[in-house]
Write an enzyme that holds these catalytic residues in place. Structure first.
Site, short mmCIF file in Angstrom:
data_model
loop_
_atom_site.label_atom_id
_atom_site.label_comp_id
_atom_site.label_asym_id
_atom_site.label_seq_id
_atom_site.Cartn_x
_atom_site.Cartn_y
_atom_site.Cartn_z
N HIS A 17 -0.36 6.98 4.74
CA HIS A 17 -0.71 5.59 5.40
C HIS A 17 0.18 5.47 6.57
O HIS A 17 1.23 5.84 6.89
CB HIS A 17 -0.30 4.56 4.29
CG HIS A 17 1.17 4.32 4.11
ND1 HIS A 17 1.86 3.64 4.77
CD2 HIS A 17 1.89 4.99 2.95
CE1 HIS A 17 3.13 3.73 4.33
NE2 HIS A 17 3.21 4.64 3.25
N ASP B 159 -0.14 2.29 7.81
CA ASP B 159 0.34 0.93 8.08
C ASP B 159 1.77 0.94 7.64
O ASP B 159 2.42 1.61 7.00
CB ASP B 159 -0.32 -0.01 7.00
CG ASP B 159 -0.14 0.39 5.53
OD1 ASP B 159 -0.43 1.52 5.16
OD2 ASP B 159 0.13 -0.39 4.62
N ASP C 243 8.71 5.84 6.81
CA ASP C 243 7.67 5.26 5.69
C ASP C 243 6.37 5.00 6.44
O ASP C 243 6.31 3.78 6.84
CB ASP C 243 8.06 4.19 4.81
CG ASP C 243 7.43 4.02 3.55
OD1 ASP C 243 6.42 4.67 3.45
OD2 ASP C 243 7.46 3.16 3.24
N GLU D 87 -1.52 0.57 2.10
CA GLU D 87 -0.50 0.90 1.28
C GLU D 87 0.49 0.10 0.84
O GLU D 87 1.10 0.02 -0.17
CB GLU D 87 0.10 2.47 1.46
CG GLU D 87 0.74 3.16 0.06
CD GLU D 87 2.21 2.64 0.31
OE1 GLU D 87 2.81 3.06 -0.97
OE2 GLU D 87 2.80 2.14 0.88
N GLU D 88 1.23 -0.57 2.09
CA GLU D 88 2.06 -1.53 2.02
C GLU D 88 1.79 -2.75 1.57
O GLU D 88 2.54 -3.73 1.34
CB GLU D 88 2.92 -1.61 3.41
CG GLU D 88 3.51 -0.16 4.09
CD GLU D 88 4.60 0.13 3.13
OE1 GLU D 88 5.03 -0.37 2.14
OE2 GLU D 88 5.30 1.45 3.39
N GLU E 243 5.15 10.84 1.36
CA GLU E 243 6.05 9.63 1.26
C GLU E 243 7.19 10.13 1.27
O GLU E 243 7.82 11.23 0.94
CB GLU E 243 5.77 9.03 -0.07
CG GLU E 243 4.50 8.32 -0.18
CD GLU E 243 4.63 7.06 0.52
OE1 GLU E 243 5.67 6.44 1.06
OE2 GLU E 243 3.83 6.14 0.18
N HIS F 143 11.83 0.69 5.82
CA HIS F 143 11.89 -0.72 5.54
C HIS F 143 13.17 -1.67 5.96
O HIS F 143 13.21 -2.71 6.02
CB HIS F 143 11.65 -1.17 3.96
CG HIS F 143 10.32 -0.79 3.60
ND1 HIS F 143 9.70 -1.43 2.61
CD2 HIS F 143 9.33 0.13 3.79
CE1 HIS F 143 8.54 -0.89 2.27
NE2 HIS F 143 8.27 0.03 3.13
#
Length: 389
Positions: free
Chosen positions: A72, A74, A105, A144-145, A173, A362
């Site tokens: 992903h 995003d 990520d 995905e997030e 991931e 994150h």
């Protein structure tokens, strides 16, 4: 456009693709993949109450074996951008680290898989597999997030409706815990949330005989539910766990007994359970504890997070060998951690997760060593060499 992993990762990071925005990230990949001969499709999915999401599917080759790389583009919001050492979307390289939201990520993992595929194709005459037999594809989503309803789940359905068949998938991931090569995810526990309600009778605190306070009852239920294990784990999974995340009565007054108490909870469950059997088990336990004395009910939230496991075998052995060759480490085969889009892919083919080290994902100053980007690219290249050997 350069096709090394660092250059691709920097181009992706510089696209501020906070869910649901794409901000040009898929354009970066489309240009690279089309230039290498991939057939590229851009598909936008919609659903009432959710943002439209742009997705990308690309494939080179028409026969099997067919290996897919998934991911992903995003990312989560950067938070306080003023707190970043480097700009959150700068893609700056400082002291051997690439900085920016999504480096770990998981734009870095996508960059490495694309770089590895392009390198493999350049060495094999632009065709995957031995004598052109085989296919490589990319499944890239943009939600995905967030709630993950217009991304991988629908992209897999779209591909299946076209007759696309996948033999194996690597999801990039950030699976590693401390060092690159220490962990492969071969499964994930399922996730199920709900709210436990206990109904009482509202009344004045000076006249408790005219009321029925639900707070002691819900406290007893919470204690009983968390004290009794759901299971003791299985061969590949740690024990399931139920965690209460909030308790509320909606009562601002100190002299009023509330009429209702509610508690939110989440269960991460292993392969001893399905969503249906898990709900039945929890409801039976609540009924047994409360008997006819306490008025209770559970409202379950919709969930698309089922448990899954890719059994160890030739495909995991292949990835382990590629990792050992580059890092010298034999990775653990793990099923720990949270959910991922692998839960959607597992219905179509075996899927394993292996990407960068997840320590800074994150966080403020999310970053990854440039050396890890180079090594992960070599690992993915080793996967392709072995897969089509």
């Amino acid at each position: 456009m350069p096709s090394d992993a660092l250059s691709i990762a920097r181009d992706l990071v510089r696209c501020p693709s906070v869910t649901p925005a794409d901000a040009g990230a898929l354009n970066v990949l489309e240009t690279l993949l089309k230039g290498a001969g991939f057939d590229v499709h851009r598909i936008t999915f919609s659903e009432p109450g959710a943002a439209d999401i742009d997705n990308l599917y690309s494939r080179i080759g028409t026969t099997g074996p067919h290996i897919a790389f998934a991911g992903h583009t995003d990312v989560v919001p950067p938070g306080d951008e003023g707190a970043w050492t480097r700009g959150a979307f700068s893609g700056d390289v400082v002291d051997g680290f690439l900085y920016g939201r999504g480096t770990v990520d998981m734009k870095g993992g996508i960059a490495c898989s694309v770089a590895a595929a392009l390198d493999y194709l350049a060495e094999h005459g632009g065709q995957p597999g031995k004598d052109g037999d085989g296919s490589i594809s990319f499944l890239i989503t943009g939600d995905e997030e967030d709630i993950a309803v217009n991304g991988t789940v629908k992209l897999m359905q779209w591909a299946a409706a076209r007759g696309e068949k996948f033999d194996h998938c690597v999801l990039g991931e950030p699976s590693n815990i401390e060092e690159l090569g220490d962990c492969i995810k071969i499964g994930r526990r399922g996730s199920q949330s709900g709210t436990l309600y206990v109904d009482g009778v509202q009344g004045h605190v000076a006249y408790p005989h005219r009321a029925s306070n639900p707070i002691p009852d819900i406290a007893a239920l919470i204690t009983a539910l968390v004290s009794d294990p759901l299971d003791r784990g299985s061969a590949q999974f740690q024990p399931s766990n139920l965690e209460f995340t909030s308790v509320d009565v909606g009562n601002p007054a100190a002299n009023v007994i509330p009429g209702q108490a509610r508690a939110k909870f989440n269960i991460r469950f292993n392969d001893h359970h399905s969503q249906e059997s898990l709900r039945t088990l929890i409801e039976a336990r609540v009924a047994e504890i409360s008997g006819n004395r306490i008025a209770t009910r559970i409202v379950w939230e919709p969930s698309n997070a089922d448990v899954f496991l890719t059994e160890p075998g030739p495909f995991t052995d292949l990835l382990v060998a590629a990792i050992e060759e580059v890092t010298g480490r034999k990775p653990e085969l793990s099923t720990g951690g949270g959910t991922s889009d692998a839960r959607f892919i597992k219905d179509y083919c075996p899927v394993i997760e292996f990407g960068l080290v997840g320590q800074t994902m994150h966080q403020i100053d999310e970053r990854t060593p440039v050396a890890d980007l180079e090594r992960l690219t070599r690992i993915y290249r080793g996967v392709l060499d072995r897969y089509f050997a």
